[in-house]
Design a protein around this motif. Structure first.
Motif, PDB file in Angstrom:
ATOM      1  N   MET A   1     -48.168  23.963  18.972  1.00  0.00           N
ATOM      2  CA  MET A   1     -47.414  23.012  19.785  1.00  0.00           C
ATOM      3  C   MET A   1     -47.365  21.687  19.043  1.00  0.00           C
ATOM      4  N   LEU A   2     -46.249  20.967  19.195  1.00  0.00           N
ATOM      5  CA  LEU A   2     -46.088  19.682  18.524  1.00  0.00           C
ATOM      6  C   LEU A   2     -46.635  18.572  19.412  1.00  0.00           C
ATOM      7  N   GLY A   3     -47.475  17.731  18.837  1.00  0.00           N
ATOM      8  CA  GLY A   3     -48.052  16.607  19.560  1.00  0.00           C
ATOM      9  C   GLY A   3     -48.062  15.367  18.684  1.00  0.00           C
ATOM     10  N   THR A   4     -48.484  14.255  19.275  1.00  0.00           N
ATOM     11  CA  THR A   4     -48.546  12.982  18.566  1.00  0.00           C
ATOM     12  C   THR A   4     -49.926  12.378  18.750  1.00  0.00           C
ATOM     13  N   VAL A   5     -50.562  12.010  17.652  1.00  0.00           N
ATOM     14  CA  VAL A   5     -51.874  11.370  17.712  1.00  0.00           C
ATOM     15  C   VAL A   5     -51.683   9.943  18.232  1.00  0.00           C
ATOM     16  N   VAL A   6     -52.517   9.568  19.203  1.00  0.00           N
ATOM     17  CA  VAL A   6     -52.429   8.239  19.811  1.00  0.00           C
ATOM     18  C   VAL A   6     -53.792   7.567  19.726  1.00  0.00           C
ATOM     19  N   TYR A   7     -53.811   6.346  19.186  1.00  0.00           N
ATOM     20  CA  TYR A   7     -55.049   5.562  19.102  1.00  0.00           C
ATOM     21  C   TYR A   7     -55.100   4.576  20.255  1.00  0.00           C
ATOM     22  N   SER A   8     -56.293   4.397  20.820  1.00  0.00           N
ATOM     23  CA  SER A   8     -56.475   3.427  21.887  1.00  0.00           C
ATOM     24  C   SER A   8     -57.841   2.769  21.738  1.00  0.00           C
ATOM     25  N   ASP A   9     -57.878   1.455  21.970  1.00  0.00           N
ATOM     26  CA  ASP A   9     -59.161   0.753  21.955  1.00  0.00           C
ATOM     27  C   ASP A   9     -59.478   0.181  23.335  1.00  0.00           C
TER      28      ASP A   9
ATOM     29  N   GLY B   1     -45.276  18.018  28.447  1.00  0.00           N
ATOM     30  CA  GLY B   1     -45.686  18.783  29.618  1.00  0.00           C
ATOM     31  C   GLY B   1     -44.518  19.440  30.314  1.00  0.00           C
ATOM     32  N   ASP B   2     -44.821  20.307  31.273  1.00  0.00           N
ATOM     33  CA  ASP B   2     -43.775  20.984  32.035  1.00  0.00           C
ATOM     34  C   ASP B   2     -43.283  20.097  33.175  1.00  0.00           C
ATOM     35  N   LYS B   3     -44.154  19.820  34.112  1.00  0.00           N
ATOM     36  CA  LYS B   3     -43.759  19.037  35.277  1.00  0.00           C
ATOM     37  C   LYS B   3     -43.891  17.548  35.003  1.00  0.00           C
ATOM     38  N   MET B   4     -44.928  17.183  34.274  1.00  0.00           N
ATOM     39  CA  MET B   4     -45.109  15.780  33.921  1.00  0.00           C
ATOM     40  C   MET B   4     -44.354  15.517  32.624  1.00  0.00           C
ATOM     41  N   GLU B   5     -44.173  14.251  32.334  1.00  0.00           N
ATOM     42  CA  GLU B   5     -43.483  13.915  31.095  1.00  0.00           C
ATOM     43  C   GLU B   5     -44.331  14.316  29.892  1.00  0.00           C
ATOM     44  N   PHE B   6     -45.644  14.075  29.957  1.00  0.00           N
ATOM     45  CA  PHE B   6     -46.560  14.470  28.900  1.00  0.00           C
ATOM     46  C   PHE B   6     -47.988  14.429  29.431  1.00  0.00           C
ATOM     47  N   TYR B   7     -48.899  14.991  28.651  1.00  0.00           N
ATOM     48  CA  TYR B   7     -50.314  14.930  28.990  1.00  0.00           C
ATOM     49  C   TYR B   7     -51.095  14.690  27.706  1.00  0.00           C
ATOM     50  N   TYR B   8     -52.364  14.335  27.845  1.00  0.00           N
ATOM     51  CA  TYR B   8     -53.180  14.005  26.681  1.00  0.00           C
ATOM     52  C   TYR B   8     -54.324  14.990  26.518  1.00  0.00           C
ATOM     53  N   LEU B   9     -54.614  15.304  25.256  1.00  0.00           N
ATOM     54  CA  LEU B   9     -55.772  16.113  24.902  1.00  0.00           C
ATOM     55  C   LEU B   9     -56.801  15.219  24.230  1.00  0.00           C
ATOM     56  N   ASP B  10     -58.068  15.481  24.494  1.00  0.00           N
ATOM     57  CA  ASP B  10     -59.172  14.811  23.818  1.00  0.00           C
ATOM     58  C   ASP B  10     -59.758  15.811  22.823  1.00  0.00           C
TER      59      ASP B  10
END
Length: 123
Positions: free
Chosen positions: A50-58, A71-80
């Motif tokens: 699956m194609l995803g985008t790495v996101v950095y947060s501080d 995501g299917d119903k949501m716009e997107f979800y996050y994996l840790d």
């Protein structure tokens, strides 16, 4: 009255009978990475990536690096990702991943724990 209806029908027929020329469009379904490696998205999806985008947060309560997934119903979800390699820790980096969800306590508020089975750089 009949004349107006007749003209409307005839003009509709004439306009709908116009020739439509098929345009051939060649689109490449392949992407290339910065290293010049050719990636075929359909082949990767067929293999379970699956194609995803790495996101950095501080921000407090967030994981430092998450992967934003469509995501299917949501716009997107996050994996840790618990085992994200250092070479992929770049904000905005597109990645193709195979992952397995983990049944464990969340390390951050917005992301679901996951183990990366395989990862490739996206285009």
């Amino acid at each position: 009255m009949f004349l107006k209806i007749g003209l409307a029908i005839i003009s509709t027929l004439i306009l709908s009978c116009g020739t439509t020329e098929k345009q051939t469009q060649t689109t490449s379904t392949e992407e290339t990475t910065s290293a010049g490696e050719v990636i075929d998205p359909q082949k990767l999806m067929a293999e379970g990536y699956m194609l995803g985008t790495v996101v950095y947060s501080d921000k407090e309560g967030d994981c430092p690096y998450t992967i934003q997934m469509p995501g299917d119903k949501m716009e997107f979800y996050y994996l840790d990702p618990i085992n994200l390699d250092e070479s992929f820790k770049k904000d905005g980096q597109k990645v193709w991943i195979k992952f397995s969800g983990l049944r464990r306590m969340n390390r951050c508020d917005k992301a679901t724990p996951a183990e990366i089975i395989d990862i490739k750089k996206g285009g």
